[in-house]
Design an enzyme around this catalytic site. Structure first.
Site, PDB file in Angstrom:
ATOM      1  N   HIS A  73      -4.937   1.375   8.614  1.00  0.00           N
ATOM      2  CA  HIS A  73      -4.027   2.429   9.030  1.00  0.00           C
ATOM      3  C   HIS A  73      -4.460   3.208  10.257  1.00  0.00           C
ATOM      4  CE1 HIS A  73      -0.854   2.482   6.020  1.00  0.00           C
ATOM      5  NE2 HIS A  73      -1.805   2.004   5.430  1.00  0.00           N
ATOM      6  N   HIS A 157      -3.162   9.515  -2.770  1.00  0.00           N
ATOM      7  CA  HIS A 157      -3.823   8.186  -2.234  1.00  0.00           C
ATOM      8  C   HIS A 157      -5.050   8.082  -1.717  1.00  0.00           C
ATOM      9  CE1 HIS A 157      -3.846   4.143  -0.791  1.00  0.00           C
ATOM     10  NE2 HIS A 157      -4.108   4.594   0.617  1.00  0.00           N
ATOM     11  N   GLU A 203       6.238   2.928   2.001  1.00  0.00           N
ATOM     12  CA  GLU A 203       5.395   1.714   1.834  1.00  0.00           C
ATOM     13  C   GLU A 203       5.784   1.118   0.484  1.00  0.00           C
ATOM     14  OE1 GLU A 203       2.298   1.510  -0.603  1.00  0.00           O
ATOM     15  OE2 GLU A 203       1.686   3.547  -1.188  1.00  0.00           O
TER      16      GLU A 203
END
EC number: 3.1.27.-
Lengths: 564, 604
Positions: A73, A157, A203
């Site tokens: 990312h 996350h 996502e």
């Protein structure tokens, strides 16, 4: 409705190299700037030349947003800003800003020092790139310019991961980055308010999976590690330095404590201690339980877990080693893997997703003979286990987030095409538009436009404000009716006739004998010459022109027989 | 738009703003100066305090001698200390929709409001405010609950009796509404109603009003608030600071263009310069310790203490104090020191960059590591065995009425070698000391109040230019003790509107407009006419949709096609059901042209 345009430069129907271009209300925002672990050539970075063929990126892009510190990312960020050239703002959260440069440096070292790649970004470039970063708080509304605002939401996350809302005027997009909807050992669950974006870009790594409870997976994991250690095997757990690693460390630490185990646990790279220190200082980003108890016992101070030295790999006896990177594509984890792969007593546990092309992906898909550099073939005899610990939302979690945010549209990215198709259907099934609660009302007024200032006021006020006199325009019309009865009776007949025809209008019979329909006035009078004829005087204003002409033509047809 | 003023204390405000169908409470301050009227609560039985003579009326009537005790000419209530709550009768507090908290000192009355008034709304505050606020409440509850006092005096509160008492008891306001401290259970329940917010977060209240916290620079997580609709803006400034200490700097720019600016929480010691006070603090501390005396610093467990420790960190080596132990005693001492290190995002830039290294942002981590600073939950336990003199003790409560400080006052008060240094500005130090008189110990008054002073305020007001300023009445006149200092008051144009406790102010502006969104389809159908250069008019007929207080104009529905197979003839047969507004008729009428047109018409 002005359009919102989304162009994935990477991770459209794929995982890795996340980079999405969003054009909204005349603003261009780039979401994430990742690299692909599966490639070592040009394909590892997004194709930035697509954004603008000729011309500077800084002129075209209003801002760049990085959702979290994982390299898929943010790995292309220094390349993008320093080598391609971008000088605008880059937004990320504080923990991401702190940790991102360390991982980039790590990545750079592996690529340049170990693999000897040329034309890669330098340490200085990482530093220069980080100078362009603006840190954002959770929920802070950041005004990028007068029109464009962004806002970060907690995504779970990894430490500092955030979802971002991008808003221009009344249009908005939410980009989730990677997130998880269930709290784990060290992070909380993602949360967003009912912000009703026009578009939710989410996502979908685990689009088709509904994972069993976390506890079961943890128990499984501990059981496997325990068994391997009991039989004297060595356990390799390839991880990324920050994120899953901390969760699994907490897990093993408490297990070792409880079972009073003696086998050593090591953590590779010097990064560990530093990483744990970040967790201590950014403890507000972890889950509720850790935050509540950190004063008494900081979960990131480990007793059983020690730093790893390369020489330890050849030590006899059981051990557990956490080594980076997580997909076995390079570095220490790959070195240890090559050493231990030949012994069936050993075990490798892959705790996360592996991108195609990596060694991790190959062994997970069952390959047991690996071709290494220099035409060597490595036979894998060690046990290979896969445990999905990576903190992505599963199908249920994605649905939950869609329910929370109530978007008008959903766009799935960062996943595999087939799985997305399945999830797409599910979302379409489950979410349908709800009707509006309140009854709409008809409204009349006048809009005053002065420069770019618009005001809606009543017509009377508009005229008054502008110093204008309103003209009264009235239409009158005479309609002759054959009716020998008295005027009052004629009026009454007219009234009942209109009443029956104009059901939706306000028809009134006034005491003075006249009939009104809305603002239209109807009076009956005797004909000066013919007593068998009555004259209807119909009068209406300009505003009621349609209704007035309709009435006159209706009355001209005469009154129905038998009406009294 | 109205402002209900529930507290008369300028730095511990509690106001309720009614704005556009929302009811917003601004802060929830608890006036603890009431406790100064009570006897201290000693941790260990104090013969001096328990042997104080009872007080009797002038005529010798001694029926109050159980409740009131006399010490060096002052009369104190011998009872569990009580606090002066915000007004609860002025407005029905169950109608309050939200409570906005600006800093941890201004939320101490929260449990009284959220637990006992039928309040069902949400409280908004930043994370450091909540965490440190919790510590302050925990400490307070702990201080009071660990020394249970059997007696709860109430006779003296009788209006007819209160009249006969000496000052300041005679003049104490609303004594009948004074309440004892809340319990931990009430604290937890109150704090569970808080929703955490970040600086510059735009929070929608029912779609009608947007509230936004802004950094106020005064304490960790302290905030000012913007309350606005599309056309009106109210700024609430409470406890702000322009000094560079540890918190993030104050956000002034966002306060611009306010219709009303409510200004509270200015410095309580406008004549003292905080930097000078810190210097004095250090030198007095060093002087006492060098002479073999002990230093007592009554303080809150969070806030200025971080800055004091940082100053001492730089000062002790050069002043030769490296061997002097520093003790920080509070049930929440450890938590406070730990919490201060994890709020990197709320700190000033310098401290923030330290965290990126990663290093702890405050140097007291090092003081603890090197054993120079030690912290204890109370003076019982480990402390008694570690205790070495001379030493420096930081402990609460600054009112000197409860907490470990009471013990140290009794212990060290008799020796002129020792010094008590007052740094917290919330309590008059003379009143705080009154029940300990006569006292041999030195008393130094170094109040450190970093909040805005009047010079800074007038500069701020000039910069942000609010249309109206509202403030507590205390700020519109010089302080009573310095009535000639005309510079110690707010000076602005138009003059500030002032409020006092239990007053309701009508704020001087009316709401006239709402924002409506016009859908593109409708906008396309409008026909603007230019009436004057630059000004156009268009008549609008549209359907107004309202959802969540958001308004949208959509095109009016087309006349529905009649049901049934037969198609009606278009034209005059249809009943025109939806009126489309005609253009407005105005301007000059060209009579000549009109007549000519009529003549040309074929029918005539």
């Amino acid at each position: 409705m002005p359009e919102i345009r989304v162009t994935p430069l990477g991770a459209g129907q794929d995982v890795g190299r996340s980079c999405i271009l969003v054009s909204i209300g005349g603003k261009n925002v780039m979401l994430d700037c990742g690299m692909h672990m599966g490639f070592n050539d040009d394909r590892r970075f997004p194709d930035f030349s697509y954004i603008t063929r000729n011309g500077r990126l800084t002129d075209f892009l209003d801002c760049v947003i990085i959702s979290h510190f994982h390299l898929d990312h943010c790995g292309a960020l220094p390349y993008f800003s320093e080598m391609v050239g971008y000088d605008g703002p880059i937004y990320m959260t504080h923990p991401t800003q702190a940790i991102c440069p360390i991982l980039l440096e790590d990545y750079r070292k592996i690529a340049v020092d170990k693999k000897g790649e040329a034309n890669f970004f330098t340490s200085q470039m990482i530093k220069d790139c980080m100078k362009k970063v603006v840190a954002v708080h959770l929920h802070q509304t950041v005004q990028v310019d007068d029109e464009l605002e962004i806002k970060a939401y907690y995504a779970g996350h990894v430490l500092g991961a955030a979802m971002f809302q991008i808003k221009v005027g009344s249009e908005s997009v939410v980009y989730t980055g990677d997130y998880n909807m269930t709290p784990d050992r060290h992070l909380g669950a993602a949360w967003i308010d009912k912000c009703r974006p026009n578009l939710l870009i989410t996502e979908s790594t685990y689009a088709t999976t509904i994972r069993d409870s976390k506890r079961c997976r943890e128990r499984d994991f501990l059981k496997k590690v325990h068994e391997a250690v009991e039989r004297g095997g060595k356990v390799l757990i390839p991880v990324f330095a920050l994120g899953r690693a901390q969760e699994l460390c907490i897990l093993l630490e408490t297990f070792w404590e409880r079972m009073n185990l003696k086998a050593p646990i090591y953590f590779s790279t010097g990064l560990t201690e530093k990483a744990n220190h970040y967790y201590k200082l950014f403890i507000t980003w972890t889950n509720q339980k850790i935050r509540k108890t950190f004063v008494q016992r900081n979960m990131f101070e480990f007793k059983h877990i020690k730093a790893f030295d390369r020489a330890f790999a050849d030590n006899p006896g059981p051990m557990v080693v956490f080594a980076t990177p997580g997909m076995l594509h390079a570095g220490q984890s790959l070195q240890i893997f090559r050493k231990w792969a030949g012994n069936e007593k050993n075990m490798v546990i892959m705790p996360g997703y592996c991108v195609q092309g990596t060694v991790g992906h190959k062994i997970l898909s069952g390959q047991r003979k690996l071709e290494m550099e220099g035409r060597q073939v490595l036979e894998v005899k060690m046990q290979v286990e896969y445990m999905s610990f990576s903190a992505h939302a599963d199908a249920k979690g994605i649905m939950q987030l869609v329910g929370q945010a109530e978007p008008e549209n959903v766009l799935l990215v960062h996943g595999e095409a087939k799985k997305m198709e399945f999830l797409k259907q599910k979302i379409e099934q489950e979410f349908r538009l709800l009707p509006d609660a309140k009854k709409p009302r008809l409204l009349h007024g006048t809009l005053i436009m002065k420069d770019s200032n618009f005001r809606l006021v009543s017509s009377e006020q508009a005229l008054k404000e502008l110093g204008l006199a309103e003209h009264q325009l009235r239409f009158t019309c005479r309609v002759h009716l054959h009716d020998p009865r008295k005027e009052q009776e004629t009026a009454l007949r007219v009234y009942s006739h209109l009443k029956s025809v104009l059901k939706d209008h306000c028809v009134q019979h006034l005491p003075d004998g006249s009939v009104t329909v809305e603002s239209i006035l109807i009076q009956a009078a005797a004909h000066s010459e013919d007593p068998g004829t009555k004259v209807l005087l119909v009068s209406w204003t300009y505003q009621d022109e349609e209704l007035g002409s309709y009435l006159t033509s209706l009355l001209k047809k005469g009154l129905p027989q038998g009406a009294t | 738009m109205k402002l209900y003023c529930l507290s008369g204390h300028p730095t511990l405000p509690c106001n309720v703003l009614k704005f556009k169908s929302t009811t917003i409470m601004l802060d929830c301050g608890l006036d603890m100066t009431s406790t100064l009227n009570f006897l201290p609560l000693p941790l260990v039985q104090s013969p001096r305090l328990s042997n104080l003579p009872g007080w009797s009326l002038k005529d010798g009537n001694a029926f109050l001698d159980k409740e009131l005790k006399e010490c060096s000419g002052h009369v104190f209530v011998d009872s569990v200390p009580e606090f002066c709550l915000p007004e609860t009768e002025l407005i029905d507090l169950s109608t309050v929709d939200v409570i906005l908290i600006s800093n941890y000192h201004c939320m101490m009355a929260l449990p009284y409001i959220t637990e006992h008034t039928g309040f069902t709304g949400t409280v908004y505050a930043t994370e450091p405010t909540v965490q440190i606020g919790r510590l302050l409440m925990e400490e307070l509850v702990n201080f009071i609950e660990r020394v249970p006092k059997a007696q709860s005096a109430s006779l003296w509160k009788n209006k007819d009796i209160q009249r006969l008492l000496p000052s300041p008891l005679k003049d104490a306001v609303e004594v009948s509404t004074w309440r004892r401290c809340y319990t931990m259970q009430e604290v937890n329940s109150a704090l569970s109603k808080i929703q955490l917010v970040g600086y510059s977060q735009k929070i929608e209240l029912f779609g009608a009003v947007q509230v936004t916290p802004l950094s106020s620079g005064y304490a960790l997580g302290s905030s000012n608030w913007i309350i606005q609709s599309h056309y009106e803006k109210v700024s609430y400034v409470s406890g702000s600071s322009l000094l560079t200490t540890h918190p993030q700097p104050m956000d002034q720019a966002s306060l611009k263009n306010s219709d009303v600016l409510v200004l509270t929480g200015l410095t309580q010691i406008p004549t003292a310069n905080p930097d000078g006070m810190v210097g004095e603090f250090c030198s007095n501390l060093a002087l006492t310790v060098r002479n073999g005396g002990n230093v007592l610093v009554p303080c809150y467990p969070s806030g200025v203490i971080y800055d004091l420790l940082e100053c001492l960190y730089q000062y002790i080596d050069s002043a030769g104090l490296s061997n002097i132990p520093f003790y920080f005693i509070s049930p929440v001492a450890n938590s406070s020191l730990e919490f201060s290190q994890i709020f990197a995002e709320w700190l000033c830039h310098n401290k923030q960059t330290k965290v990126y290294l990663p290093e702890p942002p405050f140097p007291h981590a090092e003081l603890i590591q090197t054993n120079k600073l030690k912290h204890y939950p109370s003076l019982h336990g480990d402390f008694s065995s570690d205790f070495r003199q001379p030493c420096v003790v930081f402990t609460g409560h600054p009112s000197l009425r409860f907490g470990d400080v009471v013990h140290f006052m009794e212990l060290w008060g008799k020796s002129s070698l020792n010094t008590v240094i007052f740094t917290e500005p919330d309590f008059s130090y003379l009143e705080a000391l009154a029940p300990y008189q006569p006292l041999a110990m030195k008393c130094i008054y170094c109040p450190i109040d970093t909040r805005l002073n009047f010079i800074q305020v007038s500069k701020l007001l000039k910069e942000v230019q609010p249309l109206h300023v509202v403030c507590p009445e205390q700020y519109t006149q010089p302080p009573p003790a310095q009535s000639h200092r005309m510079d110690l008051m707010i000076d602005c144009q138009p003059p500030a509107m002032s409020y006092r406790r239990a007053e309701v102010l009508a704020l001087p502006f009316k709401r006239r407009y709402e924002k409506i969104e016009i859908m593109p389809e409708l906008a396309d159908s409008l026909v603007p006419m230019e009436i004057k250069p630059g000004i156009s008019l268009a008549t609008v007929s549209a359907v107004l949709h309202t959802k969540d207080n958001k308004h949208v104009l959509q095109p009016p529905p087309r006349p529905a096609q009649p049901a049934g197979g037969k198609k009606r003839k278009r034209g005059s047969d249809d009943i025109p059901d939806c009126k489309v507004l005609k253009p407005l008729l105005s301007g000059s009428i060209p009579v000549e042209q009109f007549v000519q047109a009529l003549e040309k018409a074929p029918d005539h």
